[in-house]
Enzyme design. Structure first.
Site, short mmCIF file in Angstrom:
data_model
loop_
_atom_site.label_atom_id
_atom_site.label_comp_id
_atom_site.label_asym_id
_atom_site.label_seq_id
_atom_site.Cartn_x
_atom_site.Cartn_y
_atom_site.Cartn_z
N ALA A 173 -5.57 5.37 7.17
CA ALA A 173 -4.93 4.39 8.05
C ALA A 173 -5.98 3.89 9.04
O ALA A 173 -6.80 4.66 9.53
CB ALA A 173 -3.77 5.04 8.80
N TRP A 174 -5.95 2.57 9.34
CA TRP A 174 -7.02 2.00 10.17
C TRP A 174 -7.05 2.62 11.57
O TRP A 174 -8.11 2.66 12.20
CB TRP A 174 -6.88 0.48 10.26
N ARG A 203 -15.85 -7.84 1.12
CA ARG A 203 -16.61 -8.99 1.59
C ARG A 203 -15.64 -10.15 1.86
O ARG A 203 -14.54 -10.18 1.31
CB ARG A 203 -17.64 -9.42 0.52
N GLU A 239 -2.05 3.36 -2.14
CA GLU A 239 -3.34 3.86 -2.61
C GLU A 239 -3.20 5.30 -3.12
O GLU A 239 -3.76 5.67 -4.16
CB GLU A 239 -4.37 3.82 -1.47
#
Length: 299
Positions: A173-174, A203, A239
């Site tokens: 998790a960010w 990218r 994921e």
């Protein structure tokens, strides 16, 4: 010891003493009888009147002593008979008490056995229920994995084979980047591992879903940073579902890291993950975790 048992011991001691006293009187009685027989024989041999009167007096005295010993023997026999009767009654009571005690002990044992059997049945029922729940969870997971479809176009085999191979894919998790994940990713790469990490691998203009699918498919190991933030996110869980699918097919292996969470919290999120051997940021530093991970990667 019960009062009845103590009474039995007392009666046995008293009877034994009476029998000892009776034996002593019997020996005395035998001695008197022998002397009386001798005195009677002496009367027949007396040659003078004074000698005869002397032996007659001796015989009379011995007869009185014999009567006394006979009476004592009779008294002792009566006492022994009474005490034997009392002892027999006490022994009957003792036998009944022993029978009741045996019945009570048997009943208690049956109750204990019944309790143990009931506990065993409950444990077996709980185990069967848990097994069924695990099977149901696995089946649901398989259905959900089968139902998952890419949202930004299909990922082809060519995409996977053209992607550079990675040692590790990091699912997180960010919110956990700043205090752990970023340091983990940089330390792994510095140690020589090929790491798929969004800050390294994405990218501008890349399709997020397609890039993640490529990263998953080309990684030998999948690190999953389990935290309270992770549990609340839908995307990291997708994921994880993908990693489960790859692991079940033998193409990848999940390496969980518990970050500020307990086993109960992990089990509530995923019982399967709770059973896996995991690293824990509460007990190991980033460098220690990376050292262990590199040992696994290079094995």
């Amino acid at each position: 010891m019960s009062a009845n048992d103590r009474a039995i011991e007392t009666l046995r001691r008293e009877i034994a003493k009476l029998q000892t006293d009776g034996a002593a009187i019997a020996r005395k009685d035998a001695g008197i009888r022998a002397k009386l027989a001798s005195a009677m024989a002496a009367q027949a041999k007396a040659k003078t009147a004074p000698a005869l009167r002397l032996k007659q007096a001796e015989a009379s005295r011995l007869e009185k002593e014999l009567m006394a010993t006979s009476k004592s023997q009779a008294d002792i026999a009566t006492k022994i008979a009474k005490k034997q009767s009392s002892l027999s009654a006490k022994l009957v009571v003792q036998a009944n008490e022993a029978k009741k005690a045996d019945a009570k002990a048997k009943k208690n044992q049956e109750r204990v056995s019944k309790t143990q059997e009931e506990a065993t049945r409950k444990l077996e029922a709980g185990y069967r229920k848990l097994t069924l729940e695990n099977q149901s969870l696995e089946q649901r997971l398989q259905r959900e994995l089968s139902a998952m479809k890419p949202t930004a176009g299909p990922t082809t085999n060519a995409d996977l084979t053209s992607a550079p191979p990675h040692d590790i894919f990091i699912s997180h998790a960010w919110e956990d980047k700043a205090d752990f994940v970023e340091a983990l990713a940089h330390t792994l790469r510095a140690a020589g591992a090929e790491v798929w990490y969004d800050d390294f691998s994405l990218r501008p203009g890349d399709s997020l879903r397609r890039s993640i699918d490529k990263g998953l498919g080309s990684s030998r190991f999948g690190i999953v940073v389990l935290s309270t933030h992770f549990f609340k996110k839908e995307w990291p869980q997708k994921e994880l579902d993908g990693l489960f699918q790859l692991e079940s097919s033998g193409r990848s292996r999940i390496l969980p890291i518990w970050h500020k969470v307990s086993k109960d919290e992990v089990a509530s999120f995923s019982p399967t993950m709770a059973d896996k051997l995991a690293f824990n940021t509460s007990t190991k530093s980033v460098d220690e975790i990376v050292a262990d991970l590199m040992a696994i990667i290079r094995d």
